[in-house]
Design an enzyme around this catalytic site. Structure first.
Site, mmCIF file in Angstrom:
data_model
loop_
_atom_site.group_PDB
_atom_site.id
_atom_site.type_symbol
_atom_site.label_atom_id
_atom_site.label_comp_id
_atom_site.label_asym_id
_atom_site.label_seq_id
_atom_site.Cartn_x
_atom_site.Cartn_y
_atom_site.Cartn_z
ATOM 1 N N GLY A 1 0.827 -1.194 0.000
ATOM 2 C CA GLY A 1 0.000 0.000 0.000
ATOM 3 C C GLY A 1 0.873 1.259 0.000
ATOM 4 O O GLY A 1 1.576 1.503 -0.965
ATOM 5 N N TRP B 1 5.217 -1.547 -0.756
ATOM 6 C CA TRP B 1 5.339 -0.668 0.409
ATOM 7 C C TRP B 1 5.790 -1.463 1.634
ATOM 8 O O TRP B 1 6.500 -0.939 2.496
ATOM 9 C CB TRP B 1 4.023 0.045 0.684
ATOM 10 C CG TRP B 1 3.860 0.472 2.115
ATOM 11 C CD1 TRP B 1 3.055 -0.092 3.061
ATOM 12 C CD2 TRP B 1 4.561 1.541 2.782
ATOM 13 N NE1 TRP B 1 3.189 0.556 4.261
ATOM 14 C CE2 TRP B 1 4.115 1.565 4.129
ATOM 15 C CE3 TRP B 1 5.515 2.464 2.374
ATOM 16 C CZ2 TRP B 1 4.583 2.475 5.056
ATOM 17 C CZ3 TRP B 1 5.988 3.385 3.306
ATOM 18 C CH2 TRP B 1 5.528 3.388 4.631
ATOM 19 N N HIS C 1 4.542 -7.280 -10.763
ATOM 20 C CA HIS C 1 4.560 -6.848 -9.365
ATOM 21 C C HIS C 1 3.796 -7.759 -8.421
ATOM 22 O O HIS C 1 4.112 -7.819 -7.224
ATOM 23 C CB HIS C 1 3.974 -5.427 -9.281
ATOM 24 C CG HIS C 1 4.068 -4.793 -7.934
ATOM 25 N ND1 HIS C 1 5.266 -4.410 -7.367
ATOM 26 C CD2 HIS C 1 3.106 -4.472 -7.016
ATOM 27 C CE1 HIS C 1 5.049 -3.871 -6.174
ATOM 28 N NE2 HIS C 1 3.742 -3.902 -5.938
#
Length: 324
Positions: free
Chosen positions: A52, A120, A303
């Site tokens: 995030g 993140w 990703h």
């Protein structure tokens, strides 16, 4: 650097597992953090840091760890998932999240643990390790994100847009032409708007942009959650809040400038070659600054943590870390 042989048999996730304990941890502020423990109560401890910011944990994250050998702690960071209140920016910074990690470690009675984080989550894992190196036994990182101005400009201003022009048009749609010179600022204005309709429209567009680019398969592989208002609101508000504030880091490039503090810690880095969200340049820079770390480049992955080569490398890493 270790390149992955895509012809070799790939490992899959471990079987589904339910938590043996869960609860909400007070933080001394408005936030209560949801956490859960899975696997073996007496097993080797690990903590999972989701992406995030604002991404929240999901049951699949439990499955990167052998449940007979690991004691895996997962938690929803402030403002997202089952943590309360929802999508709140107050007292929500990298440093308060690091305080939560330490608070949770102490609550669980753990001396040191392996820290597992992607996207993140890799940023937060590295920042936590730099500030608390004595509490980290190993690091397992995916989709490296150093939270630099260069990375943010690539994904939110000019760069990834050239690879996904169709998805980029949808990302631009809520923002008037006159405000497109600083898209993060324009989005932040809308994500903090007093009108919830404006917030929701912006949140879904912001969240969907990442969902559209997360896989090598493109927008057609976007997970449904990215277009769901409840998920998107926390995800977009928290991401944009962190990004317009440079992750609350002291300076641009802070992580690499402090990497010597953690070079003694065993580390695995897993990176998709065609990761558009967090391009390989960051993983490469981290490996150059930290030659002792193992870098596995997955040649047919983007990703998403669910791509087969990424799953394989992460499961192999957790299995290897058990032997430390």
């Amino acid at each position: 650097m270790a390149a992955f042989n895509i012809d070799a048999a790939r490992r899959g996730l471990y079987p589904e597992v339910e938590p043996f304990a869960y609860g909400w941890m007070p933080t001394g502020s408005v936030h209560e953090v949801y956490y859960e423990e899975c696997g073996a109560p007496g097993g080797k401890p690990a903590v999972v840091l989701h992406g995030g910011p604002g991404g929240a944990v999901n049951p699949g994250m439990r499955r990167f760890f052998d449940p007979t050998s690991w004691r895996t702690v997962l938690f929803d960071q402030r403002g997202c998932g089952k943590s309360r209140p929802h999508a709140v920016l107050e007292d929500n910074t990298t440093w308060t999240l690091i305080e939560d990690i330490e608070r949770l470690r102490e609550r669980c009675g753990i001396e040191k643990w392996t820290v597992f984080g992607g996207s993140w989550g890799s940023t937060l894992a590295l920042a936590y390790a730099i500030t608390h190196p004595d509490r980290v036994e190993a690091l397992i990182l995916r989709g490296i994100f150093l939270l630099t101005k260069r990375e943010l400009a690539w994904f939110y201003q000019d760069g990834a847009s050239m690879l996904f022009p169709d998805a980029w048009e949808r990302f631009l749609a809520p923002i008037p032409e006159a405000e497109r010179g600083d898209l993060m600022a324009a989005y932040f204005k809308r994500l903090t708007h007093r009108d919830p309709v404006v917030q929701t429209e912006a949140a879904i567009a912001w969240s969907s942009w990442e969902g559209d680019t997360i896989s090598v398969r493109g927008p057609e592989a976007r997970p449904d959650k990215f277009a769901q208002p409840d998920f998107a609101t926390a995800f977009a508000r928290l991401e944009c809040w962190y990004f317009v504030n440079g992750g609350f880091l002291p300076e641009d490039g802070w992580i690499l400038k402090n990497i010597d503090k953690i070079r003694h810690i065993p580390a695995w880095i897993v990176q998709g070659r065609f990761d558009v969200v967090t391009p390989m340049e960051s993983a490469w820079s981290l490996k150059k600054a930290w030659p002792e770390a193992r870098l596995d480049v997955i040649p047919d992955a983007g990703h998403a943590s669910t791509e087969p080569g990424i799953v394989d490398a992460l499961v192999r890493a957790t299995d290897t870390a058990l032997k430390l």
